[in-house]
Scaffold this motif. Structure first.
Motif, short mmCIF file in Angstrom:
data_model
loop_
_atom_site.label_atom_id
_atom_site.label_comp_id
_atom_site.label_asym_id
_atom_site.label_seq_id
_atom_site.Cartn_x
_atom_site.Cartn_y
_atom_site.Cartn_z
N ASN A 230 0.86 -1.10 0.03
CA ASN A 230 0.29 0.12 0.10
C ASN A 230 0.93 1.08 -0.22
O ASN A 230 0.37 2.44 -0.58
CB ASN A 230 -0.80 -0.26 1.00
N PHE A 231 1.73 1.08 0.62
CA PHE A 231 3.14 2.23 0.77
C PHE A 231 3.19 2.43 -0.68
O PHE A 231 3.34 3.78 -0.66
CB PHE A 231 3.93 2.48 2.05
N TYR A 232 4.06 1.65 -1.14
CA TYR A 232 4.17 1.56 -2.34
C TYR A 232 3.70 2.70 -3.37
O TYR A 232 3.73 3.07 -4.42
CB TYR A 232 4.98 0.40 -3.09
N ARG A 233 2.52 1.80 -4.00
CA ARG A 233 1.34 2.52 -4.51
C ARG A 233 1.23 3.57 -4.21
O ARG A 233 0.88 4.91 -5.19
CB ARG A 233 0.32 1.15 -4.43
N SER A 234 0.58 4.27 -2.67
CA SER A 234 0.45 5.48 -2.59
C SER A 234 1.13 6.26 -2.84
O SER A 234 1.22 7.41 -3.65
CB SER A 234 0.78 5.70 -1.04
N PHE A 235 2.39 6.07 -2.52
CA PHE A 235 3.93 6.90 -2.84
C PHE A 235 4.21 7.08 -4.50
O PHE A 235 3.89 7.95 -4.74
CB PHE A 235 5.20 5.93 -2.39
N LYS A 236 4.22 6.12 -4.96
CA LYS A 236 4.77 5.96 -6.40
C LYS A 236 2.71 7.44 -7.31
O LYS A 236 2.86 7.63 -7.81
CB LYS A 236 4.01 4.64 -7.12
N ASN A 237 1.44 6.58 -6.32
CA ASN A 237 0.49 7.31 -7.46
C ASN A 237 0.73 8.64 -6.34
O ASN A 237 0.38 10.21 -7.67
CB ASN A 237 -0.76 7.03 -6.95
N PHE A 239 4.12 10.71 -6.86
CA PHE A 239 5.00 11.21 -6.79
C PHE A 239 5.15 11.12 -8.20
O PHE A 239 6.25 11.71 -8.81
CB PHE A 239 5.93 11.11 -6.01
N GLY A 240 4.64 10.00 -8.57
CA GLY A 240 4.49 9.28 -9.98
C GLY A 240 6.38 8.37 -10.63
O GLY A 240 6.17 8.80 -11.40
N GLU A 241 6.33 8.09 -9.14
CA GLU A 241 8.07 7.45 -9.12
C GLU A 241 8.10 6.60 -8.56
O GLU A 241 7.32 7.12 -7.12
CB GLU A 241 9.23 8.19 -9.12
N SER A 242 8.50 5.76 -8.14
CA SER A 242 8.52 4.73 -6.79
C SER A 242 10.13 5.46 -5.67
O SER A 242 10.69 5.93 -6.10
CB SER A 242 9.81 3.36 -7.11
N PRO A 243 9.77 4.49 -4.84
CA PRO A 243 10.55 5.49 -3.51
C PRO A 243 11.77 4.82 -3.73
O PRO A 243 12.53 5.62 -3.29
CB PRO A 243 10.12 4.20 -2.34
N ILE A 244 12.44 4.21 -4.56
CA ILE A 244 14.25 4.00 -4.46
C ILE A 244 14.09 4.79 -5.89
O ILE A 244 15.53 5.45 -5.75
CB ILE A 244 13.75 2.53 -4.89
N ASP A 245 13.58 5.40 -6.47
CA ASP A 245 14.01 6.06 -7.49
C ASP A 245 13.70 7.29 -7.30
O ASP A 245 14.57 8.71 -7.63
CB ASP A 245 12.95 6.51 -8.90
N TYR A 246 13.45 7.48 -6.02
CA TYR A 246 13.34 9.20 -5.52
C TYR A 246 14.08 9.51 -4.48
O TYR A 246 14.68 10.35 -4.88
CB TYR A 246 11.89 9.15 -4.77
N LEU A 247 14.48 8.32 -4.25
CA LEU A 247 15.32 8.34 -3.23
C LEU A 247 16.45 8.74 -4.04
O LEU A 247 17.93 9.49 -3.24
CB LEU A 247 15.38 7.02 -2.46
N ASN A 248 17.32 7.80 -5.20
CA ASN A 248 17.99 8.06 -5.87
C ASN A 248 18.59 9.08 -6.45
O ASN A 248 19.87 9.54 -6.47
CB ASN A 248 18.39 7.03 -6.79
N ALA A 249 17.25 10.27 -7.56
CA ALA A 249 17.84 11.12 -7.50
C ALA A 249 17.46 12.38 -6.68
O ALA A 249 18.73 12.78 -6.96
CB ALA A 249 15.83 11.37 -7.96
N GLU A 250 17.44 12.04 -5.54
CA GLU A 250 17.65 12.66 -4.08
C GLU A 250 19.37 12.91 -3.64
O GLU A 250 19.83 13.65 -3.46
CB GLU A 250 16.98 12.85 -2.83
N ARG A 251 20.18 11.22 -4.02
CA ARG A 251 21.20 11.70 -3.96
C ARG A 251 21.88 11.62 -4.81
O ARG A 251 23.27 11.99 -4.19
CB ARG A 251 21.71 9.45 -3.29
N ILE A 252 21.80 11.49 -5.95
CA ILE A 252 22.28 12.97 -7.11
C ILE A 252 21.83 13.91 -7.26
O ILE A 252 23.48 14.85 -7.39
CB ILE A 252 21.68 11.74 -7.98
#
Length: 305
Positions: A230-237, A239-252
Motif C-alpha cells: 500500500n505504501f509503494y502504491r501510495s508513494f508512486k501515485n 509522486f509519479g515514481e517509486s520510493p527508490i527512484d525518488y531516493l536515488n534522485a535525491e542522492r544524485i
C-alpha cells in the motif's frame, strides 16, 4: 476552446531579426516552437495561458520572478501560470547552431477538468489541499516522465490526419497528471508546514535527512504505518515514481553538490551520497543526468554546468 488560446487553420510562422516562431494549434492546446539564431539577452516573453516550456537544443538562461536565475538545457522543463513574465538570455545561439525550444499552452478548462478527475480519483495523501497551476513557476530538472509525454505531443502536433486532436486530448490529460504529480513533489520540498500532517511528506523529509543510510521500502512503509504494498502504491501515485527512484534522485542531487564544491574522488562522493557501490552510483548518475560524473565535473570546471 478557451478564447485565450489562439486558433489557427494552418501553421503560422513569425520571424524577427532574432527569433523564428512557428505556432501549431489543436482544440485544447497551442504549441509554439522558437528558434533563436543569435546571442541575445533579456528577451521578454509572456503568455496569456498556462504553459510548459521545454528545451530542444542549445542553452538559455531563465530569469523568473521568485526563482534564482538558472541555466535551461534540453531534457528540462518549466511550468508557468498565465501572464508570467520571462526574461531570457541566449548565450550560445548562432545561425549554425540555433537555440530551439517549445512552449505548450494548455486550455485552462482542460486543466480544470483533469485536475478535478485527479483530485477525486488519483490523489491519496493530500486531503487538505487542492492542486492548481496558479502559482509561481516550477523548474523541472530532467523529469523523464514529463519529457516523454512532451516529446510525443510535439511529434503528434506535426502529424496530419483526423485522429490528431483526439490523440492530443489524451496526451494532454496524461501530461497534466504528470505535472500534478511533480507539483506535489515540489510543494512537499518547499512547504515545511505540510510535514506535520502528511504521511508522504514525513517520509520525504525522513529520506532527505538519511540519504547516506541504507533505506529499504519496507522500512519506509513501517515509518508510514502502512503495508509495504500500500505504501509503494501510495508513494508512486503521489509522486509519479517509486520510493527508490525518488531516493536515488535525491542522492544524485546531493552528489552533484559535492562535485561542484569539492575535489573528492568519485568513490568517496558515491559513499557520502548513500551509494555503497561506485558502479551503481555511476549508472544512476548517468540515468538521471544523461552524462557521467566525470563528464559533469568537466562541465563544472568549465563553468558550463
Amino acid at each position: 476552446m478557451n478564447d485565450n488560446l489562439l486558433k489557427y487553420n494552418h501553421d503560422l510562422k513569425l520571424k524577427t531579426s532574432i527569433e523564428n516562431r512557428t505556432i501549431y494549434s489543436s482544440d485544447y492546446a497551442e504549441l509554439n516552437v522558437f528558434e533563436t539564431r543569435q546571442v541575445a539577452e533579456k528577451i521578454n516573453l509572456k503568455f496569456g495561458f498556462p504553459i510548459i516550456a521545454s528545451m530542444l537544443t542549445g542553452k538559455k538562461v531563465m530569469h523568473l520572478d521568485g526563482i534564482k536565475a538558472f541555466d535551461f538545457f534540453p531534457g528540462e522543463s518549466v511550468v508557468l501560470p498565465s501572464d508570467k513574465k520571462m526574461l531570457i538570455d541566449f548565450p550560445l545561439a548562432s545561425a549554425k547552431n540555433p537555440t530551439r525550444c517549445l512552449a505548450l499552452g494548455i486550455d485552462p478548462e482542460k486543466i480544470k477538468e483533469t485536475v478535478e478527475i485527479f483530485n477525486e480519483n488519483t490523489r491519496i495523501e493530500f486531503e487538505n489541499d487542492t492542486h492548481s497551476f496558479d502559482t509561481t513557476a516550477v523548474h523541472l530538472d530532467n523529469n523523464q516522465q514529463v519529457q516523454f509525454v512532451l516529446d510525443r505531443i510535439f511529434n503528434t502536433f506535426l502529424e496530419a490526419g483526423t485522429a490528431r486532436d483526439a490523440l492530443l486530448d489524451l496526451m494532454l490529460k496524461e501530461l497534466i497528471i504528470r505535472l500534478l504529480q511533480t507539483k506535489a513533489k515540489v510543494m512537499l520540498l518547499d512547504n515545511e508546514t505540510l510535514f506535520d500532517n502528511n504521511r508522504m511528506a514525513f517520509i520525504v523529509k525522513y529520506m532527505r535527512e538519511h540519504l547516506t543510510e541504507s533505506i529499504k521500502v519496507d522500512k519506509l512503509a513501517n515509518k508510514a504505518c502502512m503495508s509495504t504494498s500500500n505504501f509503494y502504491r501510495s508513494f508512486k501515485n503521489t509522486f509519479g515514481e517509486s520510493p527508490i527512484d525518488y531516493l536515488n534522485a535525491e542522492r544524485i542531487k546531493f552528489a552533484k553538490k559535492l562535485i561542484q564544491q569539492t575535489n573528492k574522488k568519485f568513490a568517496d562522493i558515491a559513499y557520502k551520497s548513500g551509494f555503497n557501490n561506485t558502479s551503481y552510483f555511476n549508472r544512476q548518475f548517468k540515468r538521471f543526468e544523461k552524462i557521467t560524473p566525470n563528464q559533469y565535473r568537466k562541465l563544472v570546471k568549465n563553468n558550463i554546468a
